[in-house]
Design a protein around this motif. Structure first.
Motif, PDB file in Angstrom:
ATOM      1  N   TYR A   9      67.053  36.482 -20.200  1.00  0.00           N
ATOM      2  CA  TYR A   9      67.047  35.058 -20.533  1.00  0.00           C
ATOM      3  C   TYR A   9      68.394  34.644 -21.121  1.00  0.00           C
ATOM      4  O   TYR A   9      68.982  33.636 -20.705  1.00  0.00           O
ATOM      5  N   GLU A  10      68.893  35.420 -22.089  1.00  0.00           N
ATOM      6  CA  GLU A  10      70.177  35.093 -22.717  1.00  0.00           C
ATOM      7  C   GLU A  10      71.313  35.121 -21.686  1.00  0.00           C
ATOM      8  O   GLU A  10      72.201  34.267 -21.735  1.00  0.00           O
ATOM      9  N   TYR A  11      71.301  36.077 -20.784  1.00  0.00           N
ATOM     10  CA  TYR A  11      72.331  36.125 -19.747  1.00  0.00           C
ATOM     11  C   TYR A  11      72.231  34.887 -18.853  1.00  0.00           C
ATOM     12  O   TYR A  11      73.245  34.224 -18.583  1.00  0.00           O
ATOM     13  N   ASN A  12      71.040  34.578 -18.393  1.00  0.00           N
ATOM     14  CA  ASN A  12      70.858  33.429 -17.491  1.00  0.00           C
ATOM     15  C   ASN A  12      71.222  32.107 -18.152  1.00  0.00           C
ATOM     16  O   ASN A  12      71.634  31.168 -17.481  1.00  0.00           O
ATOM     17  N   LYS A  13      71.090  32.020 -19.471  1.00  0.00           N
ATOM     18  CA  LYS A  13      71.448  30.794 -20.206  1.00  0.00           C
ATOM     19  C   LYS A  13      72.925  30.759 -20.580  1.00  0.00           C
ATOM     20  O   LYS A  13      73.397  29.786 -21.165  1.00  0.00           O
ATOM     21  N   GLY A  14      73.671  31.828 -20.262  1.00  0.00           N
ATOM     22  CA  GLY A  14      75.101  31.849 -20.554  1.00  0.00           C
ATOM     23  C   GLY A  14      75.433  32.229 -21.984  1.00  0.00           C
ATOM     24  O   GLY A  14      76.576  32.064 -22.421  1.00  0.00           O
ATOM     25  N   ILE A  15      74.467  32.758 -22.709  1.00  0.00           N
ATOM     26  CA  ILE A  15      74.708  33.158 -24.103  1.00  0.00           C
ATOM     27  C   ILE A  15      75.527  34.436 -24.152  1.00  0.00           C
ATOM     28  O   ILE A  15      76.362  34.620 -25.024  1.00  0.00           O
ATOM     29  N   ARG A  16      75.283  35.327 -23.208  1.00  0.00           N
ATOM     30  CA  ARG A  16      75.991  36.610 -23.143  1.00  0.00           C
ATOM     31  C   ARG A  16      76.521  36.831 -21.730  1.00  0.00           C
ATOM     32  O   ARG A  16      75.896  36.427 -20.758  1.00  0.00           O
ATOM     33  N   ASP A  17      77.664  37.504 -21.646  1.00  0.00           N
ATOM     34  CA  ASP A  17      78.228  37.875 -20.347  1.00  0.00           C
ATOM     35  C   ASP A  17      77.863  39.300 -19.964  1.00  0.00           C
ATOM     36  O   ASP A  17      77.852  39.644 -18.780  1.00  0.00           O
ATOM     37  N   LEU A  18      77.606  40.133 -20.971  1.00  0.00           N
ATOM     38  CA  LEU A  18      77.265  41.532 -20.736  1.00  0.00           C
ATOM     39  C   LEU A  18      76.223  41.955 -21.752  1.00  0.00           C
ATOM     40  O   LEU A  18      76.314  41.591 -22.933  1.00  0.00           O
ATOM     41  N   ILE A  19      75.258  42.707 -21.285  1.00  0.00           N
ATOM     42  CA  ILE A  19      74.206  43.220 -22.147  1.00  0.00           C
ATOM     43  C   ILE A  19      74.149  44.734 -21.982  1.00  0.00           C
ATOM     44  O   ILE A  19      74.295  45.254 -20.876  1.00  0.00           O
ATOM     45  N   LEU A  20      73.931  45.421 -23.096  1.00  0.00           N
ATOM     46  CA  LEU A  20      73.645  46.853 -23.089  1.00  0.00           C
ATOM     47  C   LEU A  20      72.250  47.007 -23.650  1.00  0.00           C
ATOM     48  O   LEU A  20      71.978  46.617 -24.795  1.00  0.00           O
ATOM     49  N   HIS A  21      71.360  47.541 -22.832  1.00  0.00           N
ATOM     50  CA  HIS A  21      69.972  47.727 -23.254  1.00  0.00           C
ATOM     51  C   HIS A  21      69.590  49.190 -23.062  1.00  0.00           C
ATOM     52  O   HIS A  21      69.794  49.746 -21.992  1.00  0.00           O
ATOM     53  N   THR A  22      69.048  49.797 -24.110  1.00  0.00           N
ATOM     54  CA  THR A  22      68.614  51.187 -24.070  1.00  0.00           C
ATOM     55  C   THR A  22      67.096  51.221 -24.018  1.00  0.00           C
ATOM     56  O   THR A  22      66.438  50.510 -24.789  1.00  0.00           O
ATOM     57  N   LEU A  23      66.561  52.027 -23.103  1.00  0.00           N
ATOM     58  CA  LEU A  23      65.123  52.102 -22.972  1.00  0.00           C
ATOM     59  C   LEU A  23      64.688  53.423 -22.345  1.00  0.00           C
ATOM     60  O   LEU A  23      65.520  54.147 -21.779  1.00  0.00           O
ATOM     61  N   PRO A  24      63.403  53.728 -22.420  1.00  0.00           N
ATOM     62  CA  PRO A  24      62.907  54.957 -21.803  1.00  0.00           C
ATOM     63  C   PRO A  24      63.121  54.947 -20.283  1.00  0.00           C
ATOM     64  O   PRO A  24      62.981  53.908 -19.628  1.00  0.00           O
ATOM     65  N   LYS A  25      63.433  56.097 -19.767  1.00  0.00           N
ATOM     66  CA  LYS A  25      63.724  56.232 -18.336  1.00  0.00           C
ATOM     67  C   LYS A  25      62.541  55.827 -17.463  1.00  0.00           C
ATOM     68  O   LYS A  25      62.723  55.386 -16.326  1.00  0.00           O
ATOM     69  N   ARG A  26      61.336  55.911 -17.975  1.00  0.00           N
ATOM     70  CA  ARG A  26      60.149  55.577 -17.182  1.00  0.00           C
ATOM     71  C   ARG A  26      60.156  54.116 -16.719  1.00  0.00           C
ATOM     72  O   ARG A  26      59.455  53.741 -15.788  1.00  0.00           O
ATOM     73  N   TYR A  27      60.964  53.269 -17.349  1.00  0.00           N
ATOM     74  CA  TYR A  27      61.050  51.855 -16.971  1.00  0.00           C
ATOM     75  C   TYR A  27      62.167  51.576 -15.955  1.00  0.00           C
ATOM     76  O   TYR A  27      62.370  50.426 -15.575  1.00  0.00           O
ATOM     77  N   GLU A  28      62.874  52.595 -15.516  1.00  0.00           N
ATOM     78  CA  GLU A  28      64.042  52.377 -14.662  1.00  0.00           C
ATOM     79  C   GLU A  28      63.715  51.597 -13.392  1.00  0.00           C
ATOM     80  O   GLU A  28      64.432  50.662 -13.038  1.00  0.00           O
ATOM     81  N   LYS A  29      62.660  51.953 -12.694  1.00  0.00           N
ATOM     82  CA  LYS A  29      62.317  51.240 -11.445  1.00  0.00           C
ATOM     83  C   LYS A  29      62.024  49.773 -11.712  1.00  0.00           C
ATOM     84  O   LYS A  29      62.492  48.898 -10.978  1.00  0.00           O
ATOM     85  N   LEU A  30      61.292  49.501 -12.770  1.00  0.00           N
ATOM     86  CA  LEU A  30      60.975  48.115 -13.126  1.00  0.00           C
ATOM     87  C   LEU A  30      62.246  47.337 -13.459  1.00  0.00           C
ATOM     88  O   LEU A  30      62.421  46.188 -13.025  1.00  0.00           O
ATOM     89  N   VAL A  31      63.148  47.960 -14.201  1.00  0.00           N
ATOM     90  CA  VAL A  31      64.420  47.331 -14.571  1.00  0.00           C
ATOM     91  C   VAL A  31      65.233  47.011 -13.317  1.00  0.00           C
ATOM     92  O   VAL A  31      65.749  45.903 -13.166  1.00  0.00           O
ATOM     93  N   ARG A  32      65.345  47.991 -12.430  1.00  0.00           N
ATOM     94  CA  ARG A  32      66.087  47.762 -11.175  1.00  0.00           C
ATOM     95  C   ARG A  32      65.497  46.597 -10.387  1.00  0.00           C
ATOM     96  O   ARG A  32      66.229  45.714  -9.912  1.00  0.00           O
TER      97      ARG A  32
END
Length: 110
Positions: A9-32
């Motif tokens: 949401y923040e990226y789409n609204k132009g608040i951030r240009d780059l995001i670093l998000h750390t999460l469990p690997k089990r969510y990788e397919k959903l993230v992609r």
């Protein structure tokens, strides 16, 4: 995953240009799937067998992160660390001070 969706949401609204998000690997397919469905550039870096870092956002920012290579964040050079901090939107003055303090520590060790 709520924080991940908020980052999008923040990226789409132009608040951030780059995001670093750390999460469990089990969510990788959903993230992609989510990032690809929204046509958002990204890189996924494995932290451990169970965790990943996802860098996503502006294509140029993601490409720049890609030039740093596939290494852990704690192995980034002083310059790479500084660039990443600024691109993530951290306070620039604090990033300058962090850079100078780390540089001084390295010089004192040498």
């Amino acid at each position: 995953m709520k924080v991940f969706y908020h980052h999008i949401y923040e990226y789409n609204k132009g608040i951030r240009d780059l995001i670093l998000h750390t999460l469990p690997k089990r969510y990788e397919k959903l993230v992609r799937l989510k990032l690809e469905s929204q046509n958002i550039d990204y890189i996924i870096r494995e932290i451990s067998k169970d965790m990943i870092n996802v860098f996503f956002g502006n294509k140029s920012c993601v490409e720049l992160i890609n030039t740093f290579g596939n290494k852990p964040l704690d192995e980034f050079s002083l310059e790479e660390d500084f660039i990443l901090g600024v691109m993530l939107g951290y306070n620039r003055l604090q990033q300058v001070e962090r850079f100078l303090n780390r540089k001084q520590s390295i010089n004192e060790i040498a």
